[in-house]
Design an enzyme around this catalytic site. Structure first.
Site, PDB file in Angstrom:
ATOM      1  N   TYR A 136     -31.287   0.661 -21.019  1.00 26.41           N
ATOM      2  CA  TYR A 136     -30.525  -0.584 -20.996  1.00 26.41           C
ATOM      3  C   TYR A 136     -31.113  -1.572 -22.019  1.00 26.41           C
ATOM      4  CZ  TYR A 136     -29.677  -5.273 -18.922  1.00 26.41           C
ATOM      5  OH  TYR A 136     -29.390  -6.584 -18.702  1.00 26.41           O
ATOM      6  N   ASP A 140     -36.190   0.997 -11.414  1.00 25.81           N
ATOM      7  CA  ASP A 140     -35.019   0.133 -11.305  1.00 25.81           C
ATOM      8  C   ASP A 140     -33.924   0.957 -10.634  1.00 25.81           C
ATOM      9  OD1 ASP A 140     -32.758  -1.418 -11.599  1.00 25.81           O
ATOM     10  OD2 ASP A 140     -33.220  -2.035 -13.651  1.00 25.81           O
ATOM     11  N   ILE A 183     -31.005  -0.188  -9.457  1.00 18.25           N
ATOM     12  CA  ILE A 183     -29.865  -1.104  -9.367  1.00 18.25           C
ATOM     13  C   ILE A 183     -28.531  -0.402  -9.143  1.00 18.25           C
ATOM     14  CG2 ILE A 183     -29.393  -1.196 -11.838  1.00 18.25           C
ATOM     15  CD1 ILE A 183     -28.925  -4.186 -11.584  1.00 18.25           C
ATOM     16  N   LYS A 202     -24.566  -4.547  -9.110  1.00 19.84           N
ATOM     17  CA  LYS A 202     -23.779  -3.360  -9.424  1.00 19.84           C
ATOM     18  C   LYS A 202     -23.206  -2.717  -8.166  1.00 19.84           C
ATOM     19  CE  LYS A 202     -25.267  -4.016 -13.566  1.00 19.84           C
ATOM     20  NZ  LYS A 202     -24.400  -4.539 -14.634  1.00 19.84           N
TER      21      LYS A 202
END
Lengths: 489, 480
Positions: free
Chosen positions: B151, B236, B238, B275
């Protein structure tokens, strides 16, 4: 232990031992204690937590007077909510806009909210100045705003000058993760803690002695913990100073809406305008921090702002706000609230009335006890002079007195040393975070305490004067070493 | 007095471009902003496919809100709580919020693990969480290893104000971009040679932009690696609830639970509701750490980005509704799976392959290397510009994710309605068929030369147009 949050003092308290080896390799920031929470002052908080006052359930508990919160005008907010169901319920014109709000994470912020906010800020300043909504950056509270400005304006190891006494939270907000230093501008009670030219110069020289490059001055106006607005004279002095040195000026105006009596509030922008500085260099170097935590009493909503005429600062700060944006849900609610001009007009004036009434109650109550306060016209607290109650003119004595007040009088107030005050004996006492009855009770407790102290010290004086005459008689033939200087800080 | 330009008075951080927004990649955004697709008003406009948003299940949330007015402190039903919530700024967060988040995180992981609410630390979105964890774990000049592709926001979030470095750990399409032990070792050794102290490894699982999950073996291997090197592991997660088909999501929490030799003080999870629930505007980021000192430090640092108490209160209420949460997670996955299928089928019809192991996320990792004139990043950029300006789709080029193999693109599928998706697919089909027929000489495209950008703006996925009062998300417009 729950460490209750507030704009002053909360961060001070917490006793955590960092053991680097046991917890694995982490950063220096994690293992140092510049966050300020290891200071011994957590005692007051800890005591309060163990034994919090409750009118009904715990009437002998400790009364919290170290919390600069504005709890006086919630009813006005609640009635607005009752009359504005759309804003309350994620609706616009009856239609749900939840989806749009849930998705909205543009760091430029909701335009309607920024517009309403800058108009509110102007209204607080009697519309003597106006703000451009494109120059405002929304942040997660003033805590984040102040840190962000440091990241934008200074390198690690550089310094900002701050007049003392100052909000203890600055030690964390300005220094912790940024590596910036604070050099105090020493102010004294001799002139009601006003900033003087010599104090400014002395601070600047001190920084130079410490080999710190000064990047700016940060003031809080109205002041925490003094509760006073800065005079035009001081503001002019500051502007001249930062102009001459070519440095920044940050004005934290978080208490601007709490000015309840004269002299009124003079914003730094007003002085700039009066000096016709719009096209000068210093225009770009003055930055304002604001928040709704004190004026509207909404610290939980985390609404802070940076206002700057410097495009680069606005641009950089806007990007940095990504690390702490204001919840879109909250932006929407407050945008509707602050756009209601009838509401804001009424709120601003009613809020001031109530603050004034409270402050008067505290000041008069303390007067009757023989305790004076710095004459104040703003804020949610009084700067109280208890020098005469100290056993000696030292900070050790101040801490002794403070501990007594916490444990025996059962009031949690903030000692001046936690605000970096140069003179022992001053305390900050909050008045807007409790009911009137509780405030009266607090004053009563203090009165009883002072009376008992007076009795005690009268006894002691008699004892000690008898002892002294005896000693003098015994040693009058040798040199006199009874006379001791009061301890220097 | 020495005359100083204002810029000399600003910090290096403020006057440099460490925020990453001056990169040429925002071009896609600029193009989209100036010509956004709208089914009625601008059917030939650019379709936004660079936005990893989950817009498929708002109706469920809206229904819940309508039926639960008490969740808002502003409605008549909930206003009794207004004062208490409005003054609540304790950085521990509302206990009910932490409890609800811990429960939700467990549920998303099929209740195979439990989370301790006292280790839940809130932050200003995952953005704030990442920066905070970097401040807690590393000093300026130290580094994190990050497997590519990753990302683009990490470049800012982990590095900008912290001074921490990121060292890429390369991966290859030949094994579906898996994170290999060998690649980790290589990256670690290279750092050592450069005298850079590696403090940790950051993985995103499920992966953005790949849309795949790390398998058990890889996760175990990673845990062994970080323990051997005594470095931190930041996971992460998410996209945890966006795993819409088998195999099931394996959280790092599960791995460390079964691995008694793992030093738990090295393991930290970053999470967010942006998300899984589709709430990026509410800024709910979470750090979950097994390390007490990190929890404590991160909590103090969270002062710089607390979640609005109004939002905490609402989320606490919503996520405590077990029935709703169960229904939401199931339904959201079903819709994501359906969307994913339609999209991959549509791309397949255009002979475009996607990473086949993808079963998660809000996007697909498309292989357009066959359309490149040559296997170079310049060719990838040239193709990207064609996709933006001719095919009129804003997709994200692989190089913005630090992918080492040219030709891969991330395309998002959950931020638009069905109709817009069909339009996007048909445009792709048309383009591919056309391109196959003609191997045209390289055209000079007007915009290729100008890399200097006048207005800085975030280029990566989640930030909307700064000019619009409300997001230009296609789904929103289509609804109107």
């Amino acid at each position: 232990m729950v460490e209750e949050g507030e704009h002053c003092g909360r961060h001070e308290f917490g006793a955590v031992q960092w053991v680097r080896e046991a917890y694995g390799p982490s950063s220096r920031k994690a293992t140092c204690n510049t966050h300020g929470q290891d200071s011994s002052y957590f005692l007051g908080w800890q005591e309060y937590e163990k034994n919090p006052y409750d009118e009904v359930k715990n009437p002998t508990g400790i009364i919290q007077m170290g919390l600069a919160e504005n709890q006086l005008s919630f009813d006005l907010l609640e009635s607005w909510l009752a009359n504005n169901p759309d804003a309350a319920g994620f609706k616009k014109g009856g239609q749900s806009i939840f989806r749009e709000l849930a998705l909205f994470q543009d760091y430029h912020g909701l335009p309607d909210f920024k517009k309403a906010l800058v108009e509110f800020m102007a209204e607080i300043r009697g519309n003597k100045v106006s703000f451009d909504q494109n120059k405002i950056v929304l942040t997660a509270g003033a805590t984040s705003a102040n840190e962000t400005l440091m990241f934008c304006l200074a390198e690690p190891g550089e310094a900002f000058l701050l007049p003392t006494p100052y909000y203890p939270g600055f030690d964390r907000d300005l220094k912790w993760r940024t590596g910036v230093e604070i050099v105090p501008i020493q102010c004294t009670s001799s002139n009601d803690f006003q900033i003087t030219s010599s104090a400014l110069e002395e601070a600047f020289h001190e920084a130079q002695r410490r080999k710190l490059r000064v990047k700016g001055v940060l003031i809080t106006n109205p002041s925490n913990p003094l509760g006073t607005t800065m005079t035009r004279n001081e503001l002019n002095l500051l502007l001249s100073f930062v102009t001459e040195k070519g440095i920044h000026l940050i004005s934290d105006e978080i208490y601007s809406g709490t000015v309840f009596s004269s002299p009124g509030f003079v914003s730094i922008l007003e002085v700039l305008k009066d000096r016709k500085c719009e096209n000068s260099q210093v225009w770009d170097r003055v930055h304002i921090v604001y928040s709704l935590s004190k004026d509207l009493g909404l610290p939980g909503f985390r609404v802070g702002a940076i206002y700057s005429n410097d495009d680069t600062v606005v641009s950089a700060a806007t990007k940095m706000s990504s690390f702490g944006l204001v919840s879109s849900q909250t932006q929407y609610l407050l945008s509707a609230l602050l756009s209601d001009k009838k509401f804001t007009r009424n709120y601003i004036s009613e809020n001031k009335k109530r603050l004034k009434q409270r402050q008067t109650l505290l000041v008069k109550g303390l007067e009757k006890t023989g305790i004076s306060c710095l004459e104040s016209n703003a804020g949610l607290f009084c700067w109280v002079n208890m020098k005469h109650l100290l056993s000696s003119n030292t900070f050790t004595a101040e801490m002794e007195l403070w501990k007594k007040i916490v444990h025996e009088v059962k009031l949690n107030i903030s000692p001046g040393s936690s605000c970096h005050c140069t003179e022992p004996g001053w305390f900050r006492v909050c008045f807007a975070n409790m009911s009137e009855e509780t405030l009266n009770l607090a004053i009563q407790r203090l009165k009883s305490f002072v009376e008992s102290m007076n009795n005690q010290s009268h006894q002691q004086m008699l004892k000690s004067s008898r002892r002294k005459s005896l000693a003098k008689w015994v040693f009058r033939l040798s040199f006199d070493h009874d006379h001791r200087e009061p301890e220097e800080r | 007095m020495v005359f100083k330009l204002n810029n000399h008075l600003l910090s290096r951080i403020a006057s440099s471009n460490g925020h990453g927004e001056d990169s040429p990649y925002f071009e896609g955004w600029k193009a989209y902003d100036s010509n956004p697709h709208h089914p009625m008003e601008n059917p030939n406009g650019i379709i936004q496919m660079g936005l990893a948003e989950n817009q498929l299940s708002f109706d469920l949330i809206q229904d819940w809100l309508k039926n639960n007015p008490k969740a808002s402190i502003c409605t008549p039903e909930g206003v009794n709580e207004f004062r208490e919530i409005a003054i609540f700024q304790d950085y521990h967060g509302l206990p009910e919020f932490r409890n609800a988040v811990a429960k939700f995180m467990a549920k998303v992981r099929g209740n195979k693990v439990t989370f301790d609410p006292d280790r839940v630390v809130m932050n200003g979105g995952a953005t704030g969480a990442h920066e905070t964890i970097a401040f807690c774990l590393a000093d300026p000049g130290e580094a994190f290893l990050v497997p590519t592709p990753y990302y683009p926001g990490f470049d800012r979030d982990l590095r900008w104000r912290t001074g921490v470095k990121l060292i890429p750990v390369d991966s290859e399409s030949s094994n579906n971009f898996k994170v290999t032990r060998e690649a980790l070792e290589n990256a670690y050794e290279m750092a050592k040679l450069d005298n850079i102290k590696v403090k940790g490894l950051l993985i995103t699982n499920p992966s953005n932009p790949l849309g795949t999950m790390l398998d058990r073996e890889t996760l175990r291997s990673i845990v062994r690696f970080i323990n051997e090197k005594n470095i931190h592991l930041v996971c992460d997660e998410i996209y945890a609830a966006t795993v819409f088909s088998q195999p099931e999501f394996i959280s790092i929490a599960e791995i460390v639970q079964e691995d008694i030799e793992c030093n738990l003080n090295l393991v930290h999870i970053v999470y967010s509701l942006s998300k899984d629930m589709g709430f990026p505007g509410l800024r709910v980021g979470i750090i979950y750490s097994y390390n007490d000192a990190v929890v404590s430090c991160a909590r103090k640092m969270s002062s710089f980005g607390l979640v609005s108490s109004q939002t905490q209160y609402m989320i606490a209420s919503m996520l405590s509704d077990d029935e709703f949460v169960g229904k939401f997670i199931r339904e959201s996955k079903t819709r994501l799976a359906a969307r994913h299928r339609v999209f991959t089928d549509g791309l397949a019809q255009a002979s475009i392959k996607c990473l086949e192991t993808s079963n998660a996320g809000l996007f697909l990792w498309m292989d357009l290397s066959g359309l490149l004139k040559e296997k170079t990043s310049e060719a990838e950029m040239a193709l990207w510009r064609v996709i933006i300006h001719e095919v009129k789709l804003n997709v994200s080029p692989g190089c913005s994710f630090h992918c080492t193999e040219p030709g891969w693109f991330r395309v998002c599928f959950a931020n638009m309605d069905d109709q817009t998706m069909e339009v996007a697919l048909s445009r792709i089909r048309t383009f591919v068929n056309k391109d196959v027929d003609t191997k045209k000489p390289k055209r000079t495209l007007r915009w290729q030369g100008s890399l200097k950008l006048s207005s800085p703006r975030i280029y990566d996925d989640f930030i909307n147009s700064p000019h619009s009062p409300l997001p230009q998300s296609p789904l929103v417009l289509a609804r109107n």
